[in-house]
Design an enzyme around this catalytic site. Structure first.
Site, PDB file in Angstrom:
ATOM      1  N   ASP A  68      -3.164   4.635  -2.568  1.00  0.00           N
ATOM      2  CA  ASP A  68      -4.297   5.099  -1.779  1.00  0.00           C
ATOM      3  C   ASP A  68      -4.872   6.398  -2.356  1.00  0.00           C
ATOM      4  O   ASP A  68      -4.115   7.283  -2.780  1.00  0.00           O
ATOM      5  CB  ASP A  68      -3.799   5.341  -0.339  1.00  0.00           C
ATOM      6  CG  ASP A  68      -4.915   5.573   0.649  1.00  0.00           C
ATOM      7  OD1 ASP A  68      -5.741   4.668   0.815  1.00  0.00           O
ATOM      8  OD2 ASP A  68      -4.942   6.658   1.271  1.00  0.00           O
TER       9      ASP A  68
ATOM     10  N   ASP B  81       0.870  -1.161   0.000  1.00  0.00           N
ATOM     11  CA  ASP B  81       0.000   0.000   0.000  1.00  0.00           C
ATOM     12  C   ASP B  81       0.913   1.220   0.000  1.00  0.00           C
ATOM     13  O   ASP B  81       1.852   1.301   0.802  1.00  0.00           O
ATOM     14  CB  ASP B  81      -0.854  -0.014   1.276  1.00  0.00           C
ATOM     15  CG  ASP B  81      -2.266   0.433   1.036  1.00  0.00           C
ATOM     16  OD1 ASP B  81      -2.433   1.536   0.502  1.00  0.00           O
ATOM     17  OD2 ASP B  81      -3.192  -0.320   1.396  1.00  0.00           O
TER      18      ASP B  81
ATOM     19  N   GLU C 248      -6.527   3.233  -5.974  1.00  0.00           N
ATOM     20  CA  GLU C 248      -7.795   3.230  -5.261  1.00  0.00           C
ATOM     21  C   GLU C 248      -8.570   4.479  -5.630  1.00  0.00           C
ATOM     22  O   GLU C 248      -8.118   5.602  -5.361  1.00  0.00           O
ATOM     23  CB  GLU C 248      -7.557   3.226  -3.739  1.00  0.00           C
ATOM     24  CG  GLU C 248      -8.831   2.971  -2.968  1.00  0.00           C
ATOM     25  CD  GLU C 248      -9.101   3.912  -1.811  1.00  0.00           C
ATOM     26  OE1 GLU C 248     -10.157   3.767  -1.197  1.00  0.00           O
ATOM     27  OE2 GLU C 248      -8.276   4.804  -1.540  1.00  0.00           O
TER      28      GLU C 248
ATOM     29  N   HIS D 106     -11.071  -3.576   3.206  1.00  0.00           N
ATOM     30  CA  HIS D 106     -11.042  -3.180   4.611  1.00  0.00           C
ATOM     31  C   HIS D 106     -11.874  -1.930   4.900  1.00  0.00           C
ATOM     32  O   HIS D 106     -11.862  -1.446   6.030  1.00  0.00           O
ATOM     33  CB  HIS D 106      -9.583  -2.934   5.011  1.00  0.00           C
ATOM     34  CG  HIS D 106      -9.001  -1.779   4.259  1.00  0.00           C
ATOM     35  ND1 HIS D 106      -8.813  -1.789   2.890  1.00  0.00           N
ATOM     36  CD2 HIS D 106      -8.596  -0.558   4.668  1.00  0.00           C
ATOM     37  CE1 HIS D 106      -8.327  -0.631   2.506  1.00  0.00           C
ATOM     38  NE2 HIS D 106      -8.180   0.124   3.571  1.00  0.00           N
ATOM     39  N   ASP D 107     -12.540  -1.399   3.880  1.00  0.00           N
ATOM     40  CA  ASP D 107     -13.372  -0.212   4.073  1.00  0.00           C
ATOM     41  C   ASP D 107     -14.858  -0.517   3.965  1.00  0.00           C
ATOM     42  O   ASP D 107     -15.684   0.381   4.158  1.00  0.00           O
ATOM     43  CB  ASP D 107     -13.027   0.852   3.012  1.00  0.00           C
ATOM     44  CG  ASP D 107     -11.633   1.418   3.193  1.00  0.00           C
ATOM     45  OD1 ASP D 107     -11.141   1.456   4.336  1.00  0.00           O
ATOM     46  OD2 ASP D 107     -11.025   1.819   2.177  1.00  0.00           O
TER      47      ASP D 107
HETATM   48  C1  NOJ Z   1      -8.495   4.771   1.705  1.00  0.00           C
HETATM   49  C2  NOJ Z   1      -8.164   3.606   2.585  1.00  0.00           C
HETATM   50  O1  NOJ Z   1      -8.609   2.431   1.977  1.00  0.00           O
HETATM   51  C3  NOJ Z   1      -8.814   3.864   3.918  1.00  0.00           C
HETATM   52  O2  NOJ Z   1      -8.751   2.739   4.759  1.00  0.00           O
HETATM   53  C4  NOJ Z   1      -8.151   5.064   4.537  1.00  0.00           C
HETATM   54  O3  NOJ Z   1      -8.796   5.370   5.752  1.00  0.00           O
HETATM   55  C5  NOJ Z   1      -8.205   6.274   3.608  1.00  0.00           C
HETATM   56  N1  NOJ Z   1      -7.878   5.942   2.257  1.00  0.00           N
HETATM   57  C6  NOJ Z   1      -7.256   7.331   4.046  1.00  0.00           C
HETATM   58  O4  NOJ Z   1      -5.929   6.944   3.748  1.00  0.00           O
END
Ligand code: NOJ
Length: 539
Positions: A209, A107, A275, A336-337
């Site tokens: 990210d 990441d 992402e 994970h989100d």
């Molecule tokens: C996206 C990530 O997937 C998430 O987990 C994170 O909180 C935010 N970006 C901020 O970096």
């Protein structure tokens, strides 16, 4: 793609996301670590069908971090958090993974650092500090309010006032995550060096990210209000009430992405994943104009849809129609989100169908750890809540539910740790775990294994073309083909039995059913699917 010889690893392979805090703890502190991942590599792939059979692991951030956002607040881009191990352990992980043919994707969090990163500590020291403009500082408006109306994705304004130097700094997440100024050439150079550092250590790719956020409007203009905003949003959800017109997806971001690509292309066979969530026409631009952008802009589209065959097919078909020839599709059903896949879809049976679809569509699948067991959302008591949006916006915004420890066996703490885990183990661990499911020939885990290993041996599935077919009501049916190899995938989303009929096909043989209980000859011109059953048919 006709010739699978030309496929790269990130095209034919399957990516598995590990949330390192929750995978396997070897030090007895309740938090997962790199030795834990090394210990479990054979589970991920030992070259035989007894293992899962993935091709690459993506590790959520492992860098030194105060963990305000559980690692997405990086205090040093070139080291490993002592919680997880050290650089030597990381090198060992790379070597052990590579020995098994598993690639390592890190990441990369370039939009913001931690407020504890030495760069920010310097930057906030004084207005004339050489690193001042490495971050985004602005004067207040005449009335003392923040420079613009942007909100943080985690609630509240995107600006925090710094008393000592009399300016605001920008952060679209926590105030502990100040945003780097990518218009500053030194920042760009320093951040590119970080990529080099890891590639020299053998890292095969990066998941970047919030890539669309890297460049903001040059004048930092106010975002317009969103008239369709959900009226029930919590009062501090400022960003949820705006159109994100000026804080993301600015044209100049593509220059930076081209720079990433140029750098990665200096090395052999590295992969850039981004992402981002945007409407299809904007999203597609992230592949670059001639394939000089991201290899894989993550495609989250299926996660936002009603779980209904026609809606899913439409999304896949729209993507297929929109992709330029150089662009490779990809699909994500969990991370994970987001809420756990099995919880989102509401049943294990639907989660099995989703597994078959994800692993048979054209393009690179990304799996989320634990989904291969059908792990469901954890129940987190209020006093154990950890995730900042959960604490700030309300517990329904907490991502803790999908980050509970991996369920290895039925021993205390699910075999994840000898100590109390940082998040509670999900209540079903005694019956839903790797050991039990390994012994059950029809388990979700064995379904994933079958699908992954079948896919690996099937050029039609890992590299062939995709052709949707009109079939039964609430069924999604498609053909995958490469050369003479033709595979029919028929997925029944309905609660009831359905008859699928594909005209013009000869004999066929079901080789995998999501129920893992039938292998038989069928006539594609008419065959039955049980409720929530999916099948792969060799034609
Ligand atoms: C996206 C990530 O997937 C998430 O987990 C994170 O909180 C935010 N970006 C901020 O970096």
């Amino acid at each position: 793609m006709k010739n699978d010889q030309h496929l790269r690893w990130w095209q034919r392979g399957v990516i598995y996301q590990i949330y390192p805090r929750s995978f396997k703890d070897t030090t007895g502190n309740g938090v997962g670590d790199l030795p834990g991942i090394i210990e479990k590599l054979d589970y991920l792939s030992d070259g035989t069908g007894n293992s899962l059979g993935i091709d690459a692991i993506w590790l959520s951030p492992i860098y030194p971090s105060p963990m305000a956002d559980f690692g997405y607040d990086v205090a040093d881009y070139c080291d490993v958090n002592p919680l997880f191990g050290d650089l030597a352990t990381f090198d060992q992980l790379v070597a052990e993974a590579h020995r098994r043919g598993i690639r390592i994707i890190l990441d990369y969090v370039p939009n913001h650092s931690s407020d504890q990163h030495p760069w920010f500590i310097e930057s906030r020291r004084s207005r004339d500090n050489p690193r001042r403009d490495w971050y985004i500082w602005r004067d207040p408006r005449p009335d003392g309010s923040p420079p613009n109306n942007w909100g943080s994705a985690f609630g509240g304004p995107a600006w925090t006032w710094d008393e000592a130097t009399g300016q605001y700094y920008l952060h679209q997440f926590l105030k502990e995550q100040p945003e780097l100024n990518w218009r500053q050439p030194e920042v760009r150079a320093a951040m590119m060096d970080m990529l080099r550092f890891w590639m020299e250590r053998g890292v095969d790719g990066f998941r970047i990210d919030v890539v669309s956020l890297l460049i903001k409007d040059a004048e930092l203009r106010d975002n317009p209000p969103n008239p369709n905003a959900d009226p029930t949003l919590p009062p501090n959800d400022i960003s949820g009430r705006q159109w994100p017109v000026y804080n993301r997806d600015q044209d100049q971001v593509h220059e930076i992405i081209r720079d990433f690509r140029r750098l990665l292309d200096e090395y052999d066979d590295r992969c850039a994943i981004g992402e981002l969530s945007l409407e299809l026409p904007r999203w597609i631009r992230y592949y670059g104009q001639n394939g000089d952008g991201l290899h894989l802009p993550f495609n989250f589209r299926l996660m936002g849809l009603p779980w209904q065959a026609q809606a899913v097919r439409r999304s896949v078909d729209e993507l297929e129609a929109a992709l330029p020839p150089f662009a490779w599709p990809n699909y994500v059903l969990g991370n994970h989100d987001r809420a756990r896949l099995a919880s989102r879809l509401g049943s294990q049976a639907q989660a099995r169908l989703a597994a078959m679809m994800l692993l048979t569509l054209r393009g690179t699948p990304t799996l989320y750890y634990g989904d291969e067991l059908g792990m469901e959302n954890g129940v987190i008591p209020p006093e154990k809540l950890q995730d900042p949006p959960g604490l700030r916006l309300g517990k329904e915004h907490s991502r803790d539910v999908c980050r509970t420890p991996m369920q290895w066996d039925d021993s205390p703490n699910a075999g994840f740790s000898t100590a109390e885990p940082w998040l509670p183990v999900s209540g079903d661990y005694a019956t839903r775990n790797v050991t039990i499911q390994s012994a059950d020939p029809t388990s979700m885990l064995n379904l994933y294994r079958r699908l992954l290993w079948y896919r690996r041996g099937s050029p039609a599935l890992f590299g062939g073309c995709y052709q949707p077919l009109d079939a039964g009501d609430n069924c999604f049916v498609y053909l995958r083909a490469a050369g003479d190899e033709r595979r029919l995938v028929a997925l029944n989303f309905a609660d009831g039995q359905r008859r699928v009929s594909v005209p013009g096909e000869g004999a066929g043989r079901i080789v995998i059913s999501t129920h893992l209980d039938r292998e038989e000859s069928v006539s594609p011109s008419g065959f039955e699917l049980r409720p929530h059953e999916g099948v792969i048919v060799e034609l």
